[in-house]
Design a protein around this motif. Sequence first.
Motif, short mmCIF file in Angstrom:
data_model
loop_
_atom_site.label_atom_id
_atom_site.label_comp_id
_atom_site.label_asym_id
_atom_site.label_seq_id
_atom_site.Cartn_x
_atom_site.Cartn_y
_atom_site.Cartn_z
N SER A 41 -37.73 25.74 -67.60
CA SER A 41 -37.82 25.62 -66.15
C SER A 41 -38.71 24.47 -65.71
N LEU A 42 -39.65 24.05 -66.57
CA LEU A 42 -40.51 22.93 -66.20
C LEU A 42 -39.72 21.65 -66.01
N HIS A 326 -42.04 16.07 -64.30
CA HIS A 326 -42.50 17.36 -63.79
C HIS A 326 -42.97 18.25 -64.92
N ALA A 327 -42.25 18.23 -66.05
CA ALA A 327 -42.69 19.02 -67.20
C ALA A 327 -44.03 18.52 -67.73
N VAL A 328 -44.20 17.20 -67.79
CA VAL A 328 -45.45 16.62 -68.30
C VAL A 328 -46.62 17.01 -67.43
N THR A 329 -46.51 16.76 -66.14
CA THR A 329 -47.65 16.99 -65.25
C THR A 329 -47.95 18.47 -65.07
N SER A 330 -46.92 19.31 -65.06
CA SER A 330 -47.16 20.75 -64.93
C SER A 330 -47.89 21.30 -66.14
N TYR A 331 -47.46 20.88 -67.32
CA TYR A 331 -48.12 21.34 -68.55
C TYR A 331 -49.54 20.81 -68.62
#
Length: 542
Positions: A41-42, A326-331
Amino acid sequence: MWRRRPSWGCATRRALLAAALAAAVVVLYAAGGSPNGMPASLFFDDDAQAGLEDIPASNLTADHLLDGLLTTEFSYRSCRSRYEFAGYHKKSLHKPSPYLLAKLRNQEALQKRCGPGTAAHKKALRQLDSGEGVAHDDADCRYLVYINYRGLGNRMLAIASAFLYAVLTERVLLVDGGKEVADLFCEPFPGTTWLLPRAGWRSPLRRLVGYDGGSKESLGNMLQSGAVVVSADGNASWSSPQPPPYVYLHLAGGYGFHDKLFFCGAHQRLLRGVPWLLMRTDNYIVPGLFLMSPFRGELEAMFPEKDAAFYHLGRYLFHPTNAVWHAVTSYYRSTLAAADRRVGIQIRVFHKKQPPQRVLDQLLSCVRDEKLIPETIAGNDTLSHAIMVTSLSSWYYERIKGEYGGRVAGGVHQPSHEGRQRWEDTAHNMRALSEMYLLSMCDVLVTSGYSTFGYVAQVLAGLRPWVMARPPMWADDWTEGLDPQALPCQRAASIEPCFHSPSAYNCATGRDVDLDKVTPYIRRCVDVSCGIKLVNESSSQW
């Protein structure tokens, strides 16, 4: 009866890619994956884009634009990573030279004037398909096609190399890879595309995968077949009245002597009149370009700090798509941001027979000897540490967590562990790209020798890593080339990637030379005995 291929729109492709990533997550957790891994979902969070406004061009600062590397011609929403990159990395002390910026703006104009869809590109394609070899003057459009090859790290280094060669030779860069490249990276050039369009049935561009060292169209084979005539004074010319319509450049690892003659100045002058060049490489050939007399002056003007070549090229070219970013920054925000100091560990094992415990012991010795991670539980007056491990296996993460999980306040994390590398698997490569950028957000890096994945991360970060020695992937035995008395790791001489298989042949003298004694800014790599890399000849400023 032939069936028409279904037309997949962006929404359909997005849904299919989401399903692939979701399936990958199921496999990971079934195999005992890390609970802090990156869920699918990320990569597909529409809510992250909702209400997001563009930053007006007037509000973009020098930091946003990486001190002039980037232009204001893209919208913020179309590619968030382009202008957000600086906010997740330390402020750079290494400014691009005015000459490099001028060359980039000229290249952008060339890409727009001659790129896919333009009248010039359509004309060049017609001539290519008809087999015409036209000696172009400087007003005409010439092209360099990068052929998709190897894993993502190799490809990024190769694309950066091809781009620099295109700039030096005033050619339009077109990248093979199609939909996958579009799912991974934003367009780097305003007002055009760098993606190679689908070719016609009779085009030499139709089946790029078929070109290899044995292809008759390769420069190496042309030099042996008599298609090229070399005079007594060393000048080279085509034996036919006109140059061929295209030439294939085979620069992949293991390439032969005649293919390596690409790095001779006489053959560069020969290639000038060829309308289309097709390049296959899995190498970072930039140090080899610095050794070529036709390009040396230009490159020294573009990169006064020689060891910042890929640092500037990579930050200019590669911008993860919104899904990946989005996956990078969220993680990063959920697992790493709160720590005062982030330690990135990248483990790549090339030999299946290499005992994992030996690799782990080497890593732990490196970390302890260099005091990269505190050995005692952090107190109130010490910095908090977070450790991020990237590896295809979860085995190392689990043992590093067992060793340091109770000592570092920021915890031990592993975004994913895919088990094996999957070339040309978009979901796999989206995860790989996200982990390269997460590593680049760390303050300290420990990487595996020979690994192009680690090279990309260290340059994007602007960090000289501690490099663990590894046997070469082509060695028959995992112990080959390893010195049992060697240190567990060594600090890299610069942040630059290593050119694994350069040519040592001196074209002027007709004999091999010691490459690290030719110029003050070329040195041997600590992880590849035959490799070379760029260093800053004055002092290390990283």
